[in-house]
Design a protein around this motif. Structure first.
Motif, PDB file in Angstrom:
ATOM      1  N   ASN B 222      -3.437 -10.471  -7.533  1.00 43.63           N
ATOM      2  CA  ASN B 222      -4.811 -10.717  -7.095  1.00 43.63           C
ATOM      3  C   ASN B 222      -5.716  -9.555  -7.476  1.00 43.63           C
ATOM      4  O   ASN B 222      -6.858  -9.742  -7.904  1.00 43.63           O
ATOM      5  N   THR B 274     -11.374 -14.944  -6.020  1.00 41.50           N
ATOM      6  CA  THR B 274     -11.252 -16.402  -6.040  1.00 41.50           C
ATOM      7  C   THR B 274     -11.215 -16.977  -7.442  1.00 41.50           C
ATOM      8  O   THR B 274     -10.567 -17.968  -7.703  1.00 41.50           O
ATOM      9  N   ALA B 329     -14.109 -21.789  -8.094  1.00 45.46           N
ATOM     10  CA  ALA B 329     -12.753 -21.459  -7.636  1.00 45.46           C
ATOM     11  C   ALA B 329     -11.671 -22.162  -8.447  1.00 45.46           C
ATOM     12  O   ALA B 329     -10.536 -21.696  -8.519  1.00 45.46           O
ATOM     13  N   THR B 330     -12.034 -23.268  -9.066  1.00 45.13           N
ATOM     14  CA  THR B 330     -10.998 -24.029  -9.773  1.00 45.13           C
ATOM     15  C   THR B 330     -11.304 -24.162 -11.265  1.00 45.13           C
ATOM     16  O   THR B 330     -10.626 -24.884 -11.982  1.00 45.13           O
ATOM     17  N   GLY B 335      -7.944 -19.132 -11.127  1.00 51.70           N
ATOM     18  CA  GLY B 335      -8.659 -19.234  -9.867  1.00 51.70           C
ATOM     19  C   GLY B 335      -7.687 -19.584  -8.742  1.00 51.70           C
ATOM     20  O   GLY B 335      -6.581 -20.058  -8.984  1.00 51.70           O
ATOM     21  N   THR B 336      -8.126 -19.340  -7.500  1.00 53.87           N
ATOM     22  CA  THR B 336      -7.232 -19.626  -6.378  1.00 53.87           C
ATOM     23  C   THR B 336      -7.447 -21.027  -5.835  1.00 53.87           C
ATOM     24  O   THR B 336      -6.638 -21.531  -5.051  1.00 53.87           O
TER      25      THR B 336
ATOM     26  N   ASP C  83      -2.449 -17.638 -15.449  1.00 55.35           N
ATOM     27  CA  ASP C  83      -2.847 -17.787 -14.059  1.00 55.35           C
ATOM     28  C   ASP C  83      -2.235 -16.662 -13.228  1.00 55.35           C
ATOM     29  O   ASP C  83      -1.709 -15.703 -13.783  1.00 55.35           O
ATOM     30  N   ARG C  84      -2.285 -16.801 -11.935  1.00 52.18           N
ATOM     31  CA  ARG C  84      -1.857 -15.703 -11.069  1.00 52.18           C
ATOM     32  C   ARG C  84      -0.353 -15.463 -11.088  1.00 52.18           C
ATOM     33  O   ARG C  84       0.123 -14.439 -10.605  1.00 52.18           O
ATOM     34  N   ASN C  85       0.383 -16.401 -11.650  1.00 48.83           N
ATOM     35  CA  ASN C  85       1.829 -16.171 -11.676  1.00 48.83           C
ATOM     36  C   ASN C  85       2.331 -15.687 -13.034  1.00 48.83           C
ATOM     37  O   ASN C  85       3.494 -15.318 -13.171  1.00 48.83           O
TER      38      ASN C  85
END
Ligand SMILES: Nc1ncnc2c1ncn2[C@@H]1O[C@H](COP(=O)(O)OP(=O)(O)O)[C@@H](O)[C@H]1O
Ligand SMILES: Nc1ncnc2c1ncn2[C@@H]1O[C@H](COP(=O)(O)OP(=O)(O)O)[C@@H](O)[C@H]1O
Ligand SMILES: Nc1ncnc2c1ncn2[C@@H]1O[C@H](COP(=O)(O)OP(=O)(O)O)[C@@H](O)[C@H]1O
Lengths: 112, 402, 402, 402, 112, 112
Positions: B222, B274, B329-330, B335-336, C83-85
């Motif tokens: 993050n 986000t 956010a998407t 994004g989360t 992405d975040r992963n």
């Protein structure tokens, strides 16, 4: 003797100095000045706001000469400083009563 | 306690202090006249010192101690009870308090830009000190301290509302109540040192990595995503500003570009936890445009002398990011998304309420603070002092002696 | 994902950005005339912004996405799929992309030193943007992205080839095609602010810790060894330059010393993952001497106006370190030695091929880029603009107004 | 080896280097006349380079290699034996040596403030180099290297004795032996760039987080507590100085406030591992007051031209913190208290002995060093050189050319 | 009245001012100028390249005095500014037609 | 022609310039100077030490005019620059032998 004071565009300095040495004028004194005259100053814009810069950077040259050299000097300066643009500047001529070289104490024309 | 997270937040804390000292101080000092450079630097560092002690004494507890929905408790006055074993999340609580202190330093310092070159030094200290307690601490509690906006599920990752809306709105109020600089707007002189403005902006940019990526309070994905989104927003908004100036005036200016940088950074701040990279770029686009227009409207149209555009750049930027966040956010990757079962509409409403109420409270409280200050020590320097410059008249010093 | 490594690279990323903004910008701005200070700062930060977006859009994928030996793939255009992963080694991939972005920022910015004070602003942006795609991204792929030079086992820890050889060679090409500044070499005016040059160099030094130690992409002994080798090389080269000036001219200058600093930093860069402290000192010695000579040769003998000595200091330094590295890998303590079964001779050959081919490609591609730019928007400002200075003529601003 | 600790100390090392380059350099350069700005910057960076190589060659081993109570061993000359597997505590030993190197850089650089504007460049380099070996390395061994003061249980977390007392006392000795600047005290000219002083102080403040919190050599609660105590001491001392000037002269100055900042930072340094937040505030109060008085006494009363107040601010501050620490170890929350069975009295005695013996040794050794230097290369520039300024006479450069 | 214009080495300023007050000259105006003359400017070297600095920093003093004080003033300045080195500078003497003190309107000698 | 030289307080510049244009004086040259006179300079205090700043920032205006305008100009400057405080400044009047506009070569009154 005369004291010739010329207000010129900063970037013409070297031209003028060379022109003067060609006619045997060895010394001069330069001062950074700001001029106000016919030439409109430029505007600068910061964050959308206009700022009028009225005082324009110029150089003031002071040249002391003997009477006969003076006229040549004026001609030489005009030729070297002129670009025929507004803001080229002006030349002022004063009577110089006396000049003394601090180092030697010589005065009058020898002091120049 | 997690050592890796601790290491990163120790670093982030240093970076956020760097934002104010000397980042913001230089950014502002370069924009004023040379006869006021020291007064601006002095106001920034003095406010930073005062804010530190106030945060230690009352700010932290009012913001983060358990309390009700509106204000924190008082059990941690003077950081009482925080010893070497106290933790906050995965961090030593002393570090969390210190990290948050750097936010409490820069937020009031941001307001300085609105009233430079004409305000009494004492008034700056008094206003900013009261403001920290009456506006910043409670709002921080509402959003980050488990208060009513947190309950409502508001999203403000690094302070679009807490930092930028509060400071921006209050700054404008102060500017209006104080009055414009002599000769505003026609006869104001241009920034005396654009190079200094750029150096300040650069340090703000670097420090903002600690501000936004540090707000993850962890060394994780993050934080990483926040950093890249932040950076891309800053770069985009800078180019937006450059492009606007190029097309409008033919000459893109350095002061313009770096103003865009700060607009982009302020705009992405609330959303940096986000959105993904693409979201960062879009926020930069929006922030650059909106803030440019805001400067126009406030300075040119409304003719309010918010001297260094605190509301237009910080307040408006922070609000823009806060309100756009639900929609971004998407978008793209990284994004989360929004919380389980929360629609974009709901979230937007929450964000809107947050911005509106905080703006209202900031304005109201600031009006009172300014009136009190005015009645006690006065606000404005004399005409002669303003003409001579605050460096000598208030601090007895000369900025440049070459 | 490893949190400790992540924390360190988040920090290193901030440090590398600090190198360009404001480090390099100040280093270069102090070396030009005061009438061009803002134009240099503007070029640095505008290139930084453009490079960021280009890296986001196409640079990263061309450099690091799987592709063939010559160029990366296109599956990560606009960082698609990250992405975040997503991870890269022990880091979140978003962080790796961001860390690399700061390299993509400083490399084209380095070239600016070669063509200051006489180039059109638009040309700077266009040249640097094209260059990032055509030169930097592919070469990065060759060396760090699993391309043909990586296959061949080339060693370039932090960018002696990728950063310094590419930027140095291309800078010289641009300088030649653009032509010298008016009055070069006799009538060039000296640096207008040596103090600013020193501040820039200091920030570059500090930031370089992130550049070299960060290139370990881990918080480990390799990062630590890289930092100490880097530091000792910088210190040594600084003193070498000081000594040379002392003996040649009697007066060691500040500008000279910090030029040595940068030479030492550029020289150790490719080797900083391979050598130990003693190796760092030796690289500093070599880098200081060789770069000093290179400045002489290029400016004095060849009379090429690579105005701020980009090739002589960065290109030559980077190449020197790249070529010496095989010989120093086992000197003293702390070196890594060479890979199993690789002789110094083999390694040297590989390094040599790398330098030669990259230099060739950089030169060739840059010639084309410059020709295209010239035909589209032109390269050089008018004589009057050069005389008046780029700050006002291109950006409508004044650098100092005291 | 612990990766999280390693990551934080890599960062802290960069921060401590930032303190000297450009922090301290700017802090000092802004305080002198414009004709000497470059000479001060040059002295700072040249000393930094020389100190780095000396630390690499002999300093580290004399300070930290096992030896007797008075001096370390010689097995680590040129960092012999330190390879990629060597560890020191939870850090790679190469990192510990590098972190300590940044302390060995700033300590001699601090002394420069005492003899600016009139000393030969060569003398600065020679004095500082000898001093590092004869004073700094042994004292470091006594306190941090397991020497006799460590045995006695002295507490000096980040260098109140090792850094500030040594540098402060020696600086005064050099100032006295060198003699005052021409015209001191009546005709001395004021600081030429207070803004630069503030920027330097700000960078020192930020960097000090690495100095004090880094001295925990771990990313843990001790580092966190050190950071907050350090910050609060700096903020408090700044306001103390501001208040004194306000009441004495009516105008609080920027140079005054930031002098207070440095006083607060120097004072908290030895105690930053022992006290909590409240202790930090109290140390700031004490440091601000005592250092202010010390400046008065040394400059006004004793009329010694310790030009930039190195003893008064650093030496006195460091000693004050060292001596107060036993009393503050248990004040408020977050302090560590004293070791099992050690009374405040015992500890105070130990601290007192440490300060006294170190001060004595620093003075004695420095006298000899200065005499040697004087006899070999002389100390003072000629009257004409002093009048013309050291920038041109010793470095052939001009500081400002606008 | 006379206007005495002296071009001197910057570091001689205090000497000269003291010398002038000794003879009762209370006021003067100082301008930072750059001089070009017999004295060769110094050279600076950056990265091995020599730069000739032709214009040398000087101070220009303007001192208005009554006629009789003028001569003493010239002597005083010479004595205080001279180091008998090339570059010591020069003194120029002009006739000053009138002087007015803005505050009071006094003119002529009283204005000085 | 006359050359009027006025030493004024920096912040009175705009006043003076407006006053001059009101009487038709179009051009002038401004120089930043430091003045020494009746007005005592201020003191600055750094780290408890007092520094006496003896030279006070002033602006020097040079205005070339024809003889008849000169007197009005002096009056206008006095009115615009005066605050009846010590340090308001002084006005000096010189005889100007000739003036030349570099651009056109015009000389005498037309050059102004
Ligand atoms: N009346 C004047 N007295 C003194 N200086 C003048 C006067 N008029 C012009 N100057 C100086 O000469 C410079 C050039 O004059 P300006 O009117 O702008 O252009 P030009 O003389 O070519 O028409 C001005 O910037 C100013 O410094
Ligand atoms: N002809 C001149 N007109 C105006 N100023 C001059 C002239 N000659 C010299 N000066 C000024 O006097 C200064 C000293 O003169 P210079 O020839 O260098 O030394 P000296 O007068 O001692 O021989 C120069 O720097 C210049 O400012
Ligand atoms: N004799 C003088 N020659 C040249 N300039 C002078 C002289 N006396 C005063 N000045 C200039 O005029 C300025 C104002 O003069 P000062 O004596 O301070 O105030 P006032 O003229 O109002 O009494 C001074 O700062 C100085 O620049």
């Amino acid at each position: 003797m005369k004291m010739i004071v010329a207000i010129i565009q900063p970037h013409r300095l070297d031209n003028v100095r060379e022109a003067l040495s060609d006619i045997g004028v060895a010394g001069l004194t330069v001062t950074e000045v700001k001029g106000y005259g016919r030439q409109k100053g430029h505007t600068e814009i910061y964050r959308g706001a206009e700022y009028q810069i009225q005082y324009i950077p110029k150089l003031k040259l002071e040249i002391a000469t003997d009477d006969k050299t003076a006229e040549q000097a004026v001609v030489a300066i005009r030729a070297a400083a002129g670009q025929n643009k507004i803001g080229d500047g002006k030349i002022f001529v004063f009577n110089l009563e006396d000049a003394i070289r601090i180092r030697t104490g010589e005065s009058g024309d020898e002091a120049l | 306690m997690n050592a890796a997270d601790t290491g990163w937040i120790l670093t982030a804390t240093a970076l956020v202090l760097l934002m104010t000292l000397p980042g913001l101080a230089l950014f502002y000092a370069g924009l004023v006249q040379s006869k006021n450079i020291l007064s601006v630097l002095m106001q920034c560092i003095a406010v930073a010192c005062a804010a530190s002690l106030i945060w230690f004494a009352v700010g932290y507890t009012l913001a983060f101690d358990e309390g009700n929905g509106w204000i924190g408790g008082t059990s941690k006055l003077f950081l009482a009870g925080i010893d070497r074993n106290s933790v906050s999340g995965t961090l030593p609580e002393s570090l969390f308090a210190m990290f948050q202190m750097t936010f409490a330093i820069i937020t009031p310092a941001l307001m300085i830009g609105a009233f430079v070159e004409r305000i009494k030094f004492g008034a700056v200290i008094m206003i900013c000190s009261l403001w920290l307690v009456v506006v910043y601490a409670p709002v921080t509690h509402w959003v980050w301290g488990g208060g009513w906006l947190a309950e409502r599920g508001i999203i403000d990752f690094a302070g679009g509302i807490v930092v930028h809306v509060t400071a921006g709105v209050s700054a404008l109020v102060i500017a209006v109540m104080l009055g414009a600089r002599k000769g505003f707007p026609e006869k104001i002189t241009p920034p005396h040192a654009p190079w200094m403005v750029m150096v300040g902006a650069s340090l703000l940019w670097v420090g903002w990595f600690g501000f936004n990526a540090g707000s993850a309070v962890a060394a994780d994905q993050n934080a990483a995503m926040a950093m890249i989104a932040t950076h891309l927003s800053a770069a985009t908004a800078s180019l937006v500003w450059l492009a606007i100036e190029k097309f409008r005036f033919g000459k893109p200016s350095l002061v313009g570009l770096v103003t865009g940088t700060i607009a982009g950074l302020a705009t992405v701040t609330p959303a940096s936890g986000t959105v993904g990279p693409l979201g960062g770029v879009l926020l930069g686009l929006a922030g650059g445009l909106v803030c440019y227009l805001a400067v126009e409207v406030i300075k040119m149209r409304m003719r309010i002398d918010d001297s260094l555009d605190v509301l237009a750049v910080h307040g408006v930027g922070g609000a823009t990011g806060t309100l756009l966040l639900p929609f971004l956010a998407t978008i793209g990757y990284g994004g989360t998304g929004l919380a389980e079962g929360v629609t974009i509409g709901n979230q937007f409403l929450t964000q809107l309420i947050g911005v509106a109420v905080v703006a209202f409270w900031s304005a109201l409280a600031t009006i009172i603070i300014v009136l009190v200050t005015k009645s006690m020590i006065g606000l404005r320097v004399t005409n002669d002092e303003e003409v001579e410059g605050l460096d000598f008249t208030y601090h007895g010093e000369t900025g440049y002696r070459q």
